[in-house]
Write a protein that holds these residues in place. Sequence first.
Motif, mmCIF file in Angstrom:
data_model
loop_
_atom_site.group_PDB
_atom_site.id
_atom_site.type_symbol
_atom_site.label_atom_id
_atom_site.label_comp_id
_atom_site.label_asym_id
_atom_site.label_seq_id
_atom_site.Cartn_x
_atom_site.Cartn_y
_atom_site.Cartn_z
ATOM 1 N N ARG A 71 7.440 22.476 15.307
ATOM 2 C CA ARG A 71 7.031 21.636 14.181
ATOM 3 C C ARG A 71 7.956 20.434 14.139
ATOM 4 N NH1 ARG A 71 3.350 24.043 15.066
ATOM 5 N NH2 ARG A 71 2.455 25.795 13.982
ATOM 6 N N GLY A 72 7.517 19.401 13.487
ATOM 7 C CA GLY A 72 8.343 18.206 13.364
ATOM 8 C C GLY A 72 8.028 17.206 14.454
ATOM 9 N N HIS A 73 8.757 16.096 14.399
ATOM 10 C CA HIS A 73 8.547 14.999 15.339
ATOM 11 C C HIS A 73 9.855 14.657 16.030
ATOM 12 C CE1 HIS A 73 5.190 14.409 12.450
ATOM 13 N NE2 HIS A 73 4.530 14.225 13.570
ATOM 14 N N PHE A 74 9.724 14.009 17.171
ATOM 15 C CA PHE A 74 10.877 13.631 17.979
ATOM 16 C C PHE A 74 10.755 12.162 18.376
ATOM 17 C CE2 PHE A 74 10.196 18.116 18.371
ATOM 18 C CZ PHE A 74 11.465 18.664 18.346
ATOM 19 N N ARG A 95 1.193 14.709 19.291
ATOM 20 C CA ARG A 95 1.493 15.287 17.978
ATOM 21 C C ARG A 95 2.996 15.371 17.735
ATOM 22 N NH1 ARG A 95 3.153 20.183 15.983
ATOM 23 N NH2 ARG A 95 3.093 21.233 18.008
ATOM 24 N N LEU A 96 3.744 15.703 18.756
ATOM 25 C CA LEU A 96 5.184 15.921 18.605
ATOM 26 C C LEU A 96 6.002 14.630 18.624
ATOM 27 C CD1 LEU A 96 5.351 19.096 20.812
ATOM 28 C CD2 LEU A 96 5.851 18.984 18.358
ATOM 29 N N ALA A 97 5.407 13.557 19.119
ATOM 30 C CA ALA A 97 6.122 12.277 19.156
ATOM 31 C C ALA A 97 6.114 11.639 17.779
ATOM 32 C CB ALA A 97 5.481 11.342 20.176
ATOM 33 N N ASP A 98 7.271 11.165 17.381
ATOM 34 C CA ASP A 98 7.425 10.458 16.117
ATOM 35 C C ASP A 98 6.576 9.184 16.157
ATOM 36 O OD1 ASP A 98 8.806 10.577 13.640
ATOM 37 O OD2 ASP A 98 10.084 8.915 14.286
#
Length: 158
Positions: A71-74, A95-98
């Motif tokens: 979960r969250g972004h990077f 989805r995971l990229a900020d």
Amino acid sequence: REALAAAPVKGLLDVGCGAGVLSLAAAALGVPRVVGVDISLAAVRVTRENARSNGLGGGLQVVRGSTECLRGHFDLVIANLPWEVQMDKVSELDRLADPGGRLILSGFRNNQENPLIQCYQNLGWSLQRRLIKDFQHPELPPDISFTWVAWWLEPETS
């Protein structure tokens, strides 16, 4: 290192971290949140041991599983994965990229690029940099490509 210098990176995700080389490098260079993920228990164990051996155990989280467990972004997502896995992971990596984040992708060949880049372009990503490494073997037919590719992708600017 260039990717870390281009813009501040507060969070880096290493998909298919293997032995953790890229994750460890990011942690050693001061990225505050580094997550390595791999489906292989052996890879996770090796990454954790490498982190401990290099005094980076506290600066790196290693997860066994697939990206769907995250979960969250990077700010920066890196993935050195075979083409088939890259194709399967397009929406997951997006989805995971900020928002405003970057992707660094590798592990595929130049004759596999077109469908993959089309998927990312459809999601609003733009190819900023492309690196290639040619491999030639005299016993292989010339139509078999062993030219490996790496991309740096950023969101398209309006």
